[in-house]
Design a protein around this motif. Sequence first.
Motif, mmCIF file in Angstrom:
data_model
loop_
_atom_site.group_PDB
_atom_site.id
_atom_site.type_symbol
_atom_site.label_atom_id
_atom_site.label_comp_id
_atom_site.label_asym_id
_atom_site.label_seq_id
_atom_site.Cartn_x
_atom_site.Cartn_y
_atom_site.Cartn_z
ATOM 1 N N VAL A 177 5.102 -23.963 -13.266
ATOM 2 C CA VAL A 177 6.380 -24.402 -14.139
ATOM 3 C C VAL A 177 7.448 -24.107 -13.251
ATOM 4 O O VAL A 177 8.240 -25.499 -12.872
ATOM 5 N N ALA A 178 8.266 -22.916 -12.574
ATOM 6 C CA ALA A 178 9.016 -23.388 -12.141
ATOM 7 C C ALA A 178 8.337 -24.326 -10.548
ATOM 8 O O ALA A 178 9.802 -24.577 -9.917
ATOM 9 N N HIS A 179 7.599 -24.168 -10.128
ATOM 10 C CA HIS A 179 7.127 -25.431 -8.415
ATOM 11 C C HIS A 179 7.363 -26.128 -9.441
ATOM 12 O O HIS A 179 8.227 -27.525 -8.482
ATOM 13 N N HIS A 180 7.180 -26.940 -10.306
ATOM 14 C CA HIS A 180 7.161 -28.764 -11.106
ATOM 15 C C HIS A 180 8.995 -29.180 -11.126
ATOM 16 O O HIS A 180 9.401 -29.566 -10.673
ATOM 17 N N ARG A 181 9.941 -27.732 -12.102
ATOM 18 C CA ARG A 181 11.234 -27.578 -12.053
ATOM 19 C C ARG A 181 11.438 -28.246 -11.016
ATOM 20 O O ARG A 181 12.473 -29.336 -10.303
ATOM 21 N N GLY A 239 7.552 -25.616 10.346
ATOM 22 C CA GLY A 239 7.345 -26.630 9.613
ATOM 23 C C GLY A 239 7.296 -26.492 7.952
ATOM 24 O O GLY A 239 7.152 -24.931 7.970
ATOM 25 N N LEU A 240 6.434 -27.769 7.142
ATOM 26 C CA LEU A 240 6.104 -26.911 5.663
ATOM 27 C C LEU A 240 4.699 -26.419 5.310
ATOM 28 O O LEU A 240 3.984 -27.744 6.067
ATOM 29 N N ALA A 241 4.250 -25.683 5.203
ATOM 30 C CA ALA A 241 2.563 -25.846 5.513
ATOM 31 C C ALA A 241 2.335 -26.802 4.546
ATOM 32 O O ALA A 241 2.972 -26.691 2.253
ATOM 33 N N ALA A 242 0.970 -27.273 3.874
ATOM 34 C CA ALA A 242 0.276 -27.685 2.698
ATOM 35 C C ALA A 242 0.317 -27.008 1.508
ATOM 36 O O ALA A 242 0.539 -25.315 1.462
ATOM 37 N N GLY A 243 0.767 -27.864 0.476
ATOM 38 C CA GLY A 243 0.268 -27.380 -0.997
ATOM 39 C C GLY A 243 1.559 -27.431 -1.362
ATOM 40 O O GLY A 243 1.466 -27.549 -2.920
ATOM 41 N N PHE A 244 2.983 -27.141 -0.947
ATOM 42 C CA PHE A 244 3.980 -28.050 -1.984
ATOM 43 C C PHE A 244 4.116 -29.394 -2.574
ATOM 44 O O PHE A 244 4.798 -29.648 -3.722
ATOM 45 N N ASP A 245 4.121 -30.322 -1.679
ATOM 46 C CA ASP A 245 4.241 -31.878 -1.516
ATOM 47 C C ASP A 245 2.451 -32.546 -1.719
ATOM 48 O O ASP A 245 2.396 -32.624 -0.277
ATOM 49 N N LYS A 246 1.628 -31.772 -2.843
ATOM 50 C CA LYS A 246 0.243 -32.181 -2.122
ATOM 51 C C LYS A 246 0.712 -34.300 -2.170
ATOM 52 O O LYS A 246 -0.620 -34.190 -1.558
ATOM 53 N N THR A 247 1.034 -34.727 -2.883
ATOM 54 C CA THR A 247 0.346 -35.778 -2.591
ATOM 55 C C THR A 247 1.730 -37.325 -1.912
ATOM 56 O O THR A 247 2.094 -38.200 -2.686
ATOM 57 N N ALA A 248 2.495 -36.125 -1.168
ATOM 58 C CA ALA A 248 3.230 -37.055 -0.366
ATOM 59 C C ALA A 248 4.060 -37.804 -1.243
ATOM 60 O O ALA A 248 4.839 -39.290 -1.295
ATOM 61 N N GLU A 249 5.614 -37.069 -1.828
ATOM 62 C CA GLU A 249 6.338 -37.579 -3.056
ATOM 63 C C GLU A 249 7.682 -37.222 -2.544
ATOM 64 O O GLU A 249 8.692 -37.814 -2.733
ATOM 65 N N ALA A 250 7.730 -36.085 -1.795
ATOM 66 C CA ALA A 250 9.046 -35.491 -1.192
ATOM 67 C C ALA A 250 8.913 -35.277 0.454
ATOM 68 O O ALA A 250 10.320 -34.800 0.328
ATOM 69 N N PHE A 251 8.489 -35.263 1.102
ATOM 70 C CA PHE A 251 7.947 -35.305 2.439
ATOM 71 C C PHE A 251 9.717 -34.934 3.200
ATOM 72 O O PHE A 251 9.880 -34.259 4.026
ATOM 73 N N GLU A 252 10.249 -36.396 3.271
ATOM 74 C CA GLU A 252 11.427 -37.113 4.088
ATOM 75 C C GLU A 252 12.638 -35.550 3.589
ATOM 76 O O GLU A 252 13.543 -35.443 3.976
ATOM 77 N N GLY A 267 15.565 -28.993 6.510
ATOM 78 C CA GLY A 267 14.900 -28.250 8.066
ATOM 79 C C GLY A 267 14.045 -28.359 8.372
ATOM 80 O O GLY A 267 13.712 -27.869 9.632
ATOM 81 N N PHE A 268 12.809 -28.918 8.195
ATOM 82 C CA PHE A 268 11.963 -29.294 8.060
ATOM 83 C C PHE A 268 11.776 -30.199 8.645
ATOM 84 O O PHE A 268 11.903 -30.860 9.021
ATOM 85 N N GLY A 269 11.199 -29.602 10.360
ATOM 86 C CA GLY A 269 10.070 -30.013 11.425
ATOM 87 C C GLY A 269 9.958 -31.019 11.469
ATOM 88 O O GLY A 269 9.185 -32.068 11.819
ATOM 89 N N HIS A 270 8.537 -30.372 10.942
ATOM 90 C CA HIS A 270 7.418 -31.384 9.797
ATOM 91 C C HIS A 270 7.047 -30.653 8.641
ATOM 92 O O HIS A 270 7.405 -29.749 8.395
ATOM 93 N N VAL A 271 6.674 -31.762 8.110
ATOM 94 C CA VAL A 271 5.964 -31.511 6.639
ATOM 95 C C VAL A 271 4.386 -32.038 7.045
ATOM 96 O O VAL A 271 4.076 -33.069 6.474
ATOM 97 N N GLU A 272 3.808 -30.757 5.601
ATOM 98 C CA GLU A 272 2.225 -31.294 5.914
ATOM 99 C C GLU A 272 1.466 -31.081 4.344
ATOM 100 O O GLU A 272 2.036 -30.073 3.628
ATOM 101 N N VAL A 273 1.049 -32.718 4.006
ATOM 102 C CA VAL A 273 1.355 -32.914 2.630
ATOM 103 C C VAL A 273 -0.444 -32.577 2.627
ATOM 104 O O VAL A 273 -0.845 -33.069 3.794
ATOM 105 N N GLY A 274 -0.639 -32.177 1.344
ATOM 106 C CA GLY A 274 -1.558 -31.580 0.962
ATOM 107 C C GLY A 274 -1.642 -30.431 0.397
ATOM 108 O O GLY A 274 -1.135 -30.125 0.119
ATOM 109 N N THR A 275 -3.390 -30.836 0.507
ATOM 110 C CA THR A 275 -4.657 -31.057 0.276
ATOM 111 C C THR A 275 -4.621 -32.316 -0.606
ATOM 112 O O THR A 275 -4.775 -32.103 -1.548
ATOM 113 N N VAL A 276 -5.287 -33.505 0.325
ATOM 114 C CA VAL A 276 -6.361 -34.261 -0.375
ATOM 115 C C VAL A 276 -7.026 -34.451 0.028
ATOM 116 O O VAL A 276 -7.649 -34.433 0.495
#
Length: 357
Positions: free
Chosen positions: A30-34, A69-82, A88-97
């Motif tokens: 719930v905290a993650h989704h908020r 970088g931010l590891a996969a798992g936080f932005d699972k569906t590429a909605e907020a990587f930018e 400060g993250f120089g790269h963001v890994e989205v997924g796992t898809v």
Amino acid sequence: MGEVRADRASRPLVYDTVFKHGLARLDAEVAHHRTFDALKAAGPVLRRVRAPRGRPIQTMGLTFPNPLGLAAGFDKTAEAFEELGAFGFGHVEVGTVTALAQPGNPKPRLVRLLDDRAVVNRMGFNNDGAAAVAQRLATRRRRPGGPVLGINIGKSKIVPDDDQAAVETDYETSTRLLAPHADYLVVNVSSPNTPGLRNLQAVEKLAPLLQHVRRIADRATDDAGREPVPLLVKIAPDLADDDVLDVADLALAQDLAGIIATNTTTSREELRSKPEQVEAAGAGGLSGAPLRERATEVVSLLRGRVGPDLTLIGVGGISTPDDARERLAAGADLVQAYTGLIYGGPLWPRRILKGLR
């Protein structure tokens, strides 16, 4: 100046207080989704924020604004990587898809172990599916100077791991749809939360899978008028050293761009949390501070085997600038974190980058 220094020094303590008395009292998912909903709502502002500078890294034919970088798992569906890049993250890994949309495992499936600054997750690759993610990326204009985008792909749960043809077809779908949108592509065979997935780390299964993904990725990027996308594989910390070395040899033999080490662990050894808390957390992959030592060992082992040219991304247990420096000294070109952000807060990436400078 003294007041400014005191204010800056107090910021981690302020977040620790907010986390302890606020977020930590909420269900972790719930905290993650908020948090994620707030991040998306702030998107128009965050996309205009100038990200903190760092030491640019040239690797895999790409320029990373900094090594964090931010590891996969936080932005699972590429909605907020930018938006995440603005922190400060120089790269963001989205997924796992996965090729197929899937809801993931039953809830609750995300649990904190506060005394260990760790998280147990058994999410089960909950995501919108490759077609939806590809459509989202196709309709979004990338901001110049934004983070490098990695896309992490995995096996759909309903596909049996002992049917090699079905597994390759499943990964083929994700690869064909997503490779044209990725700055780099990661084959994930190391999550403990999809039945049978880790069996694919065995070289006799992994080799033909990676060959197939490489062919499909090259074809998809060529059709899109792009250069071939760098291909990496993500491995588990629970592999024996000999198996780690086998994957290293395979990466060299197949001319992969790199290896990500490591995913979460199924081990529960030497935790500070009470045994009853660990038992209540249940099954799943453990991330966070307890993973630091083994993840560093795996990076060092890999670097000694692959030499200086293959890209290694170190992830697992990075909480402080010292942790990041240790991983880089062990041989990583880049580092990633996820649990460190949960416990460190939105200013945590800037503190890591400042410490690295």
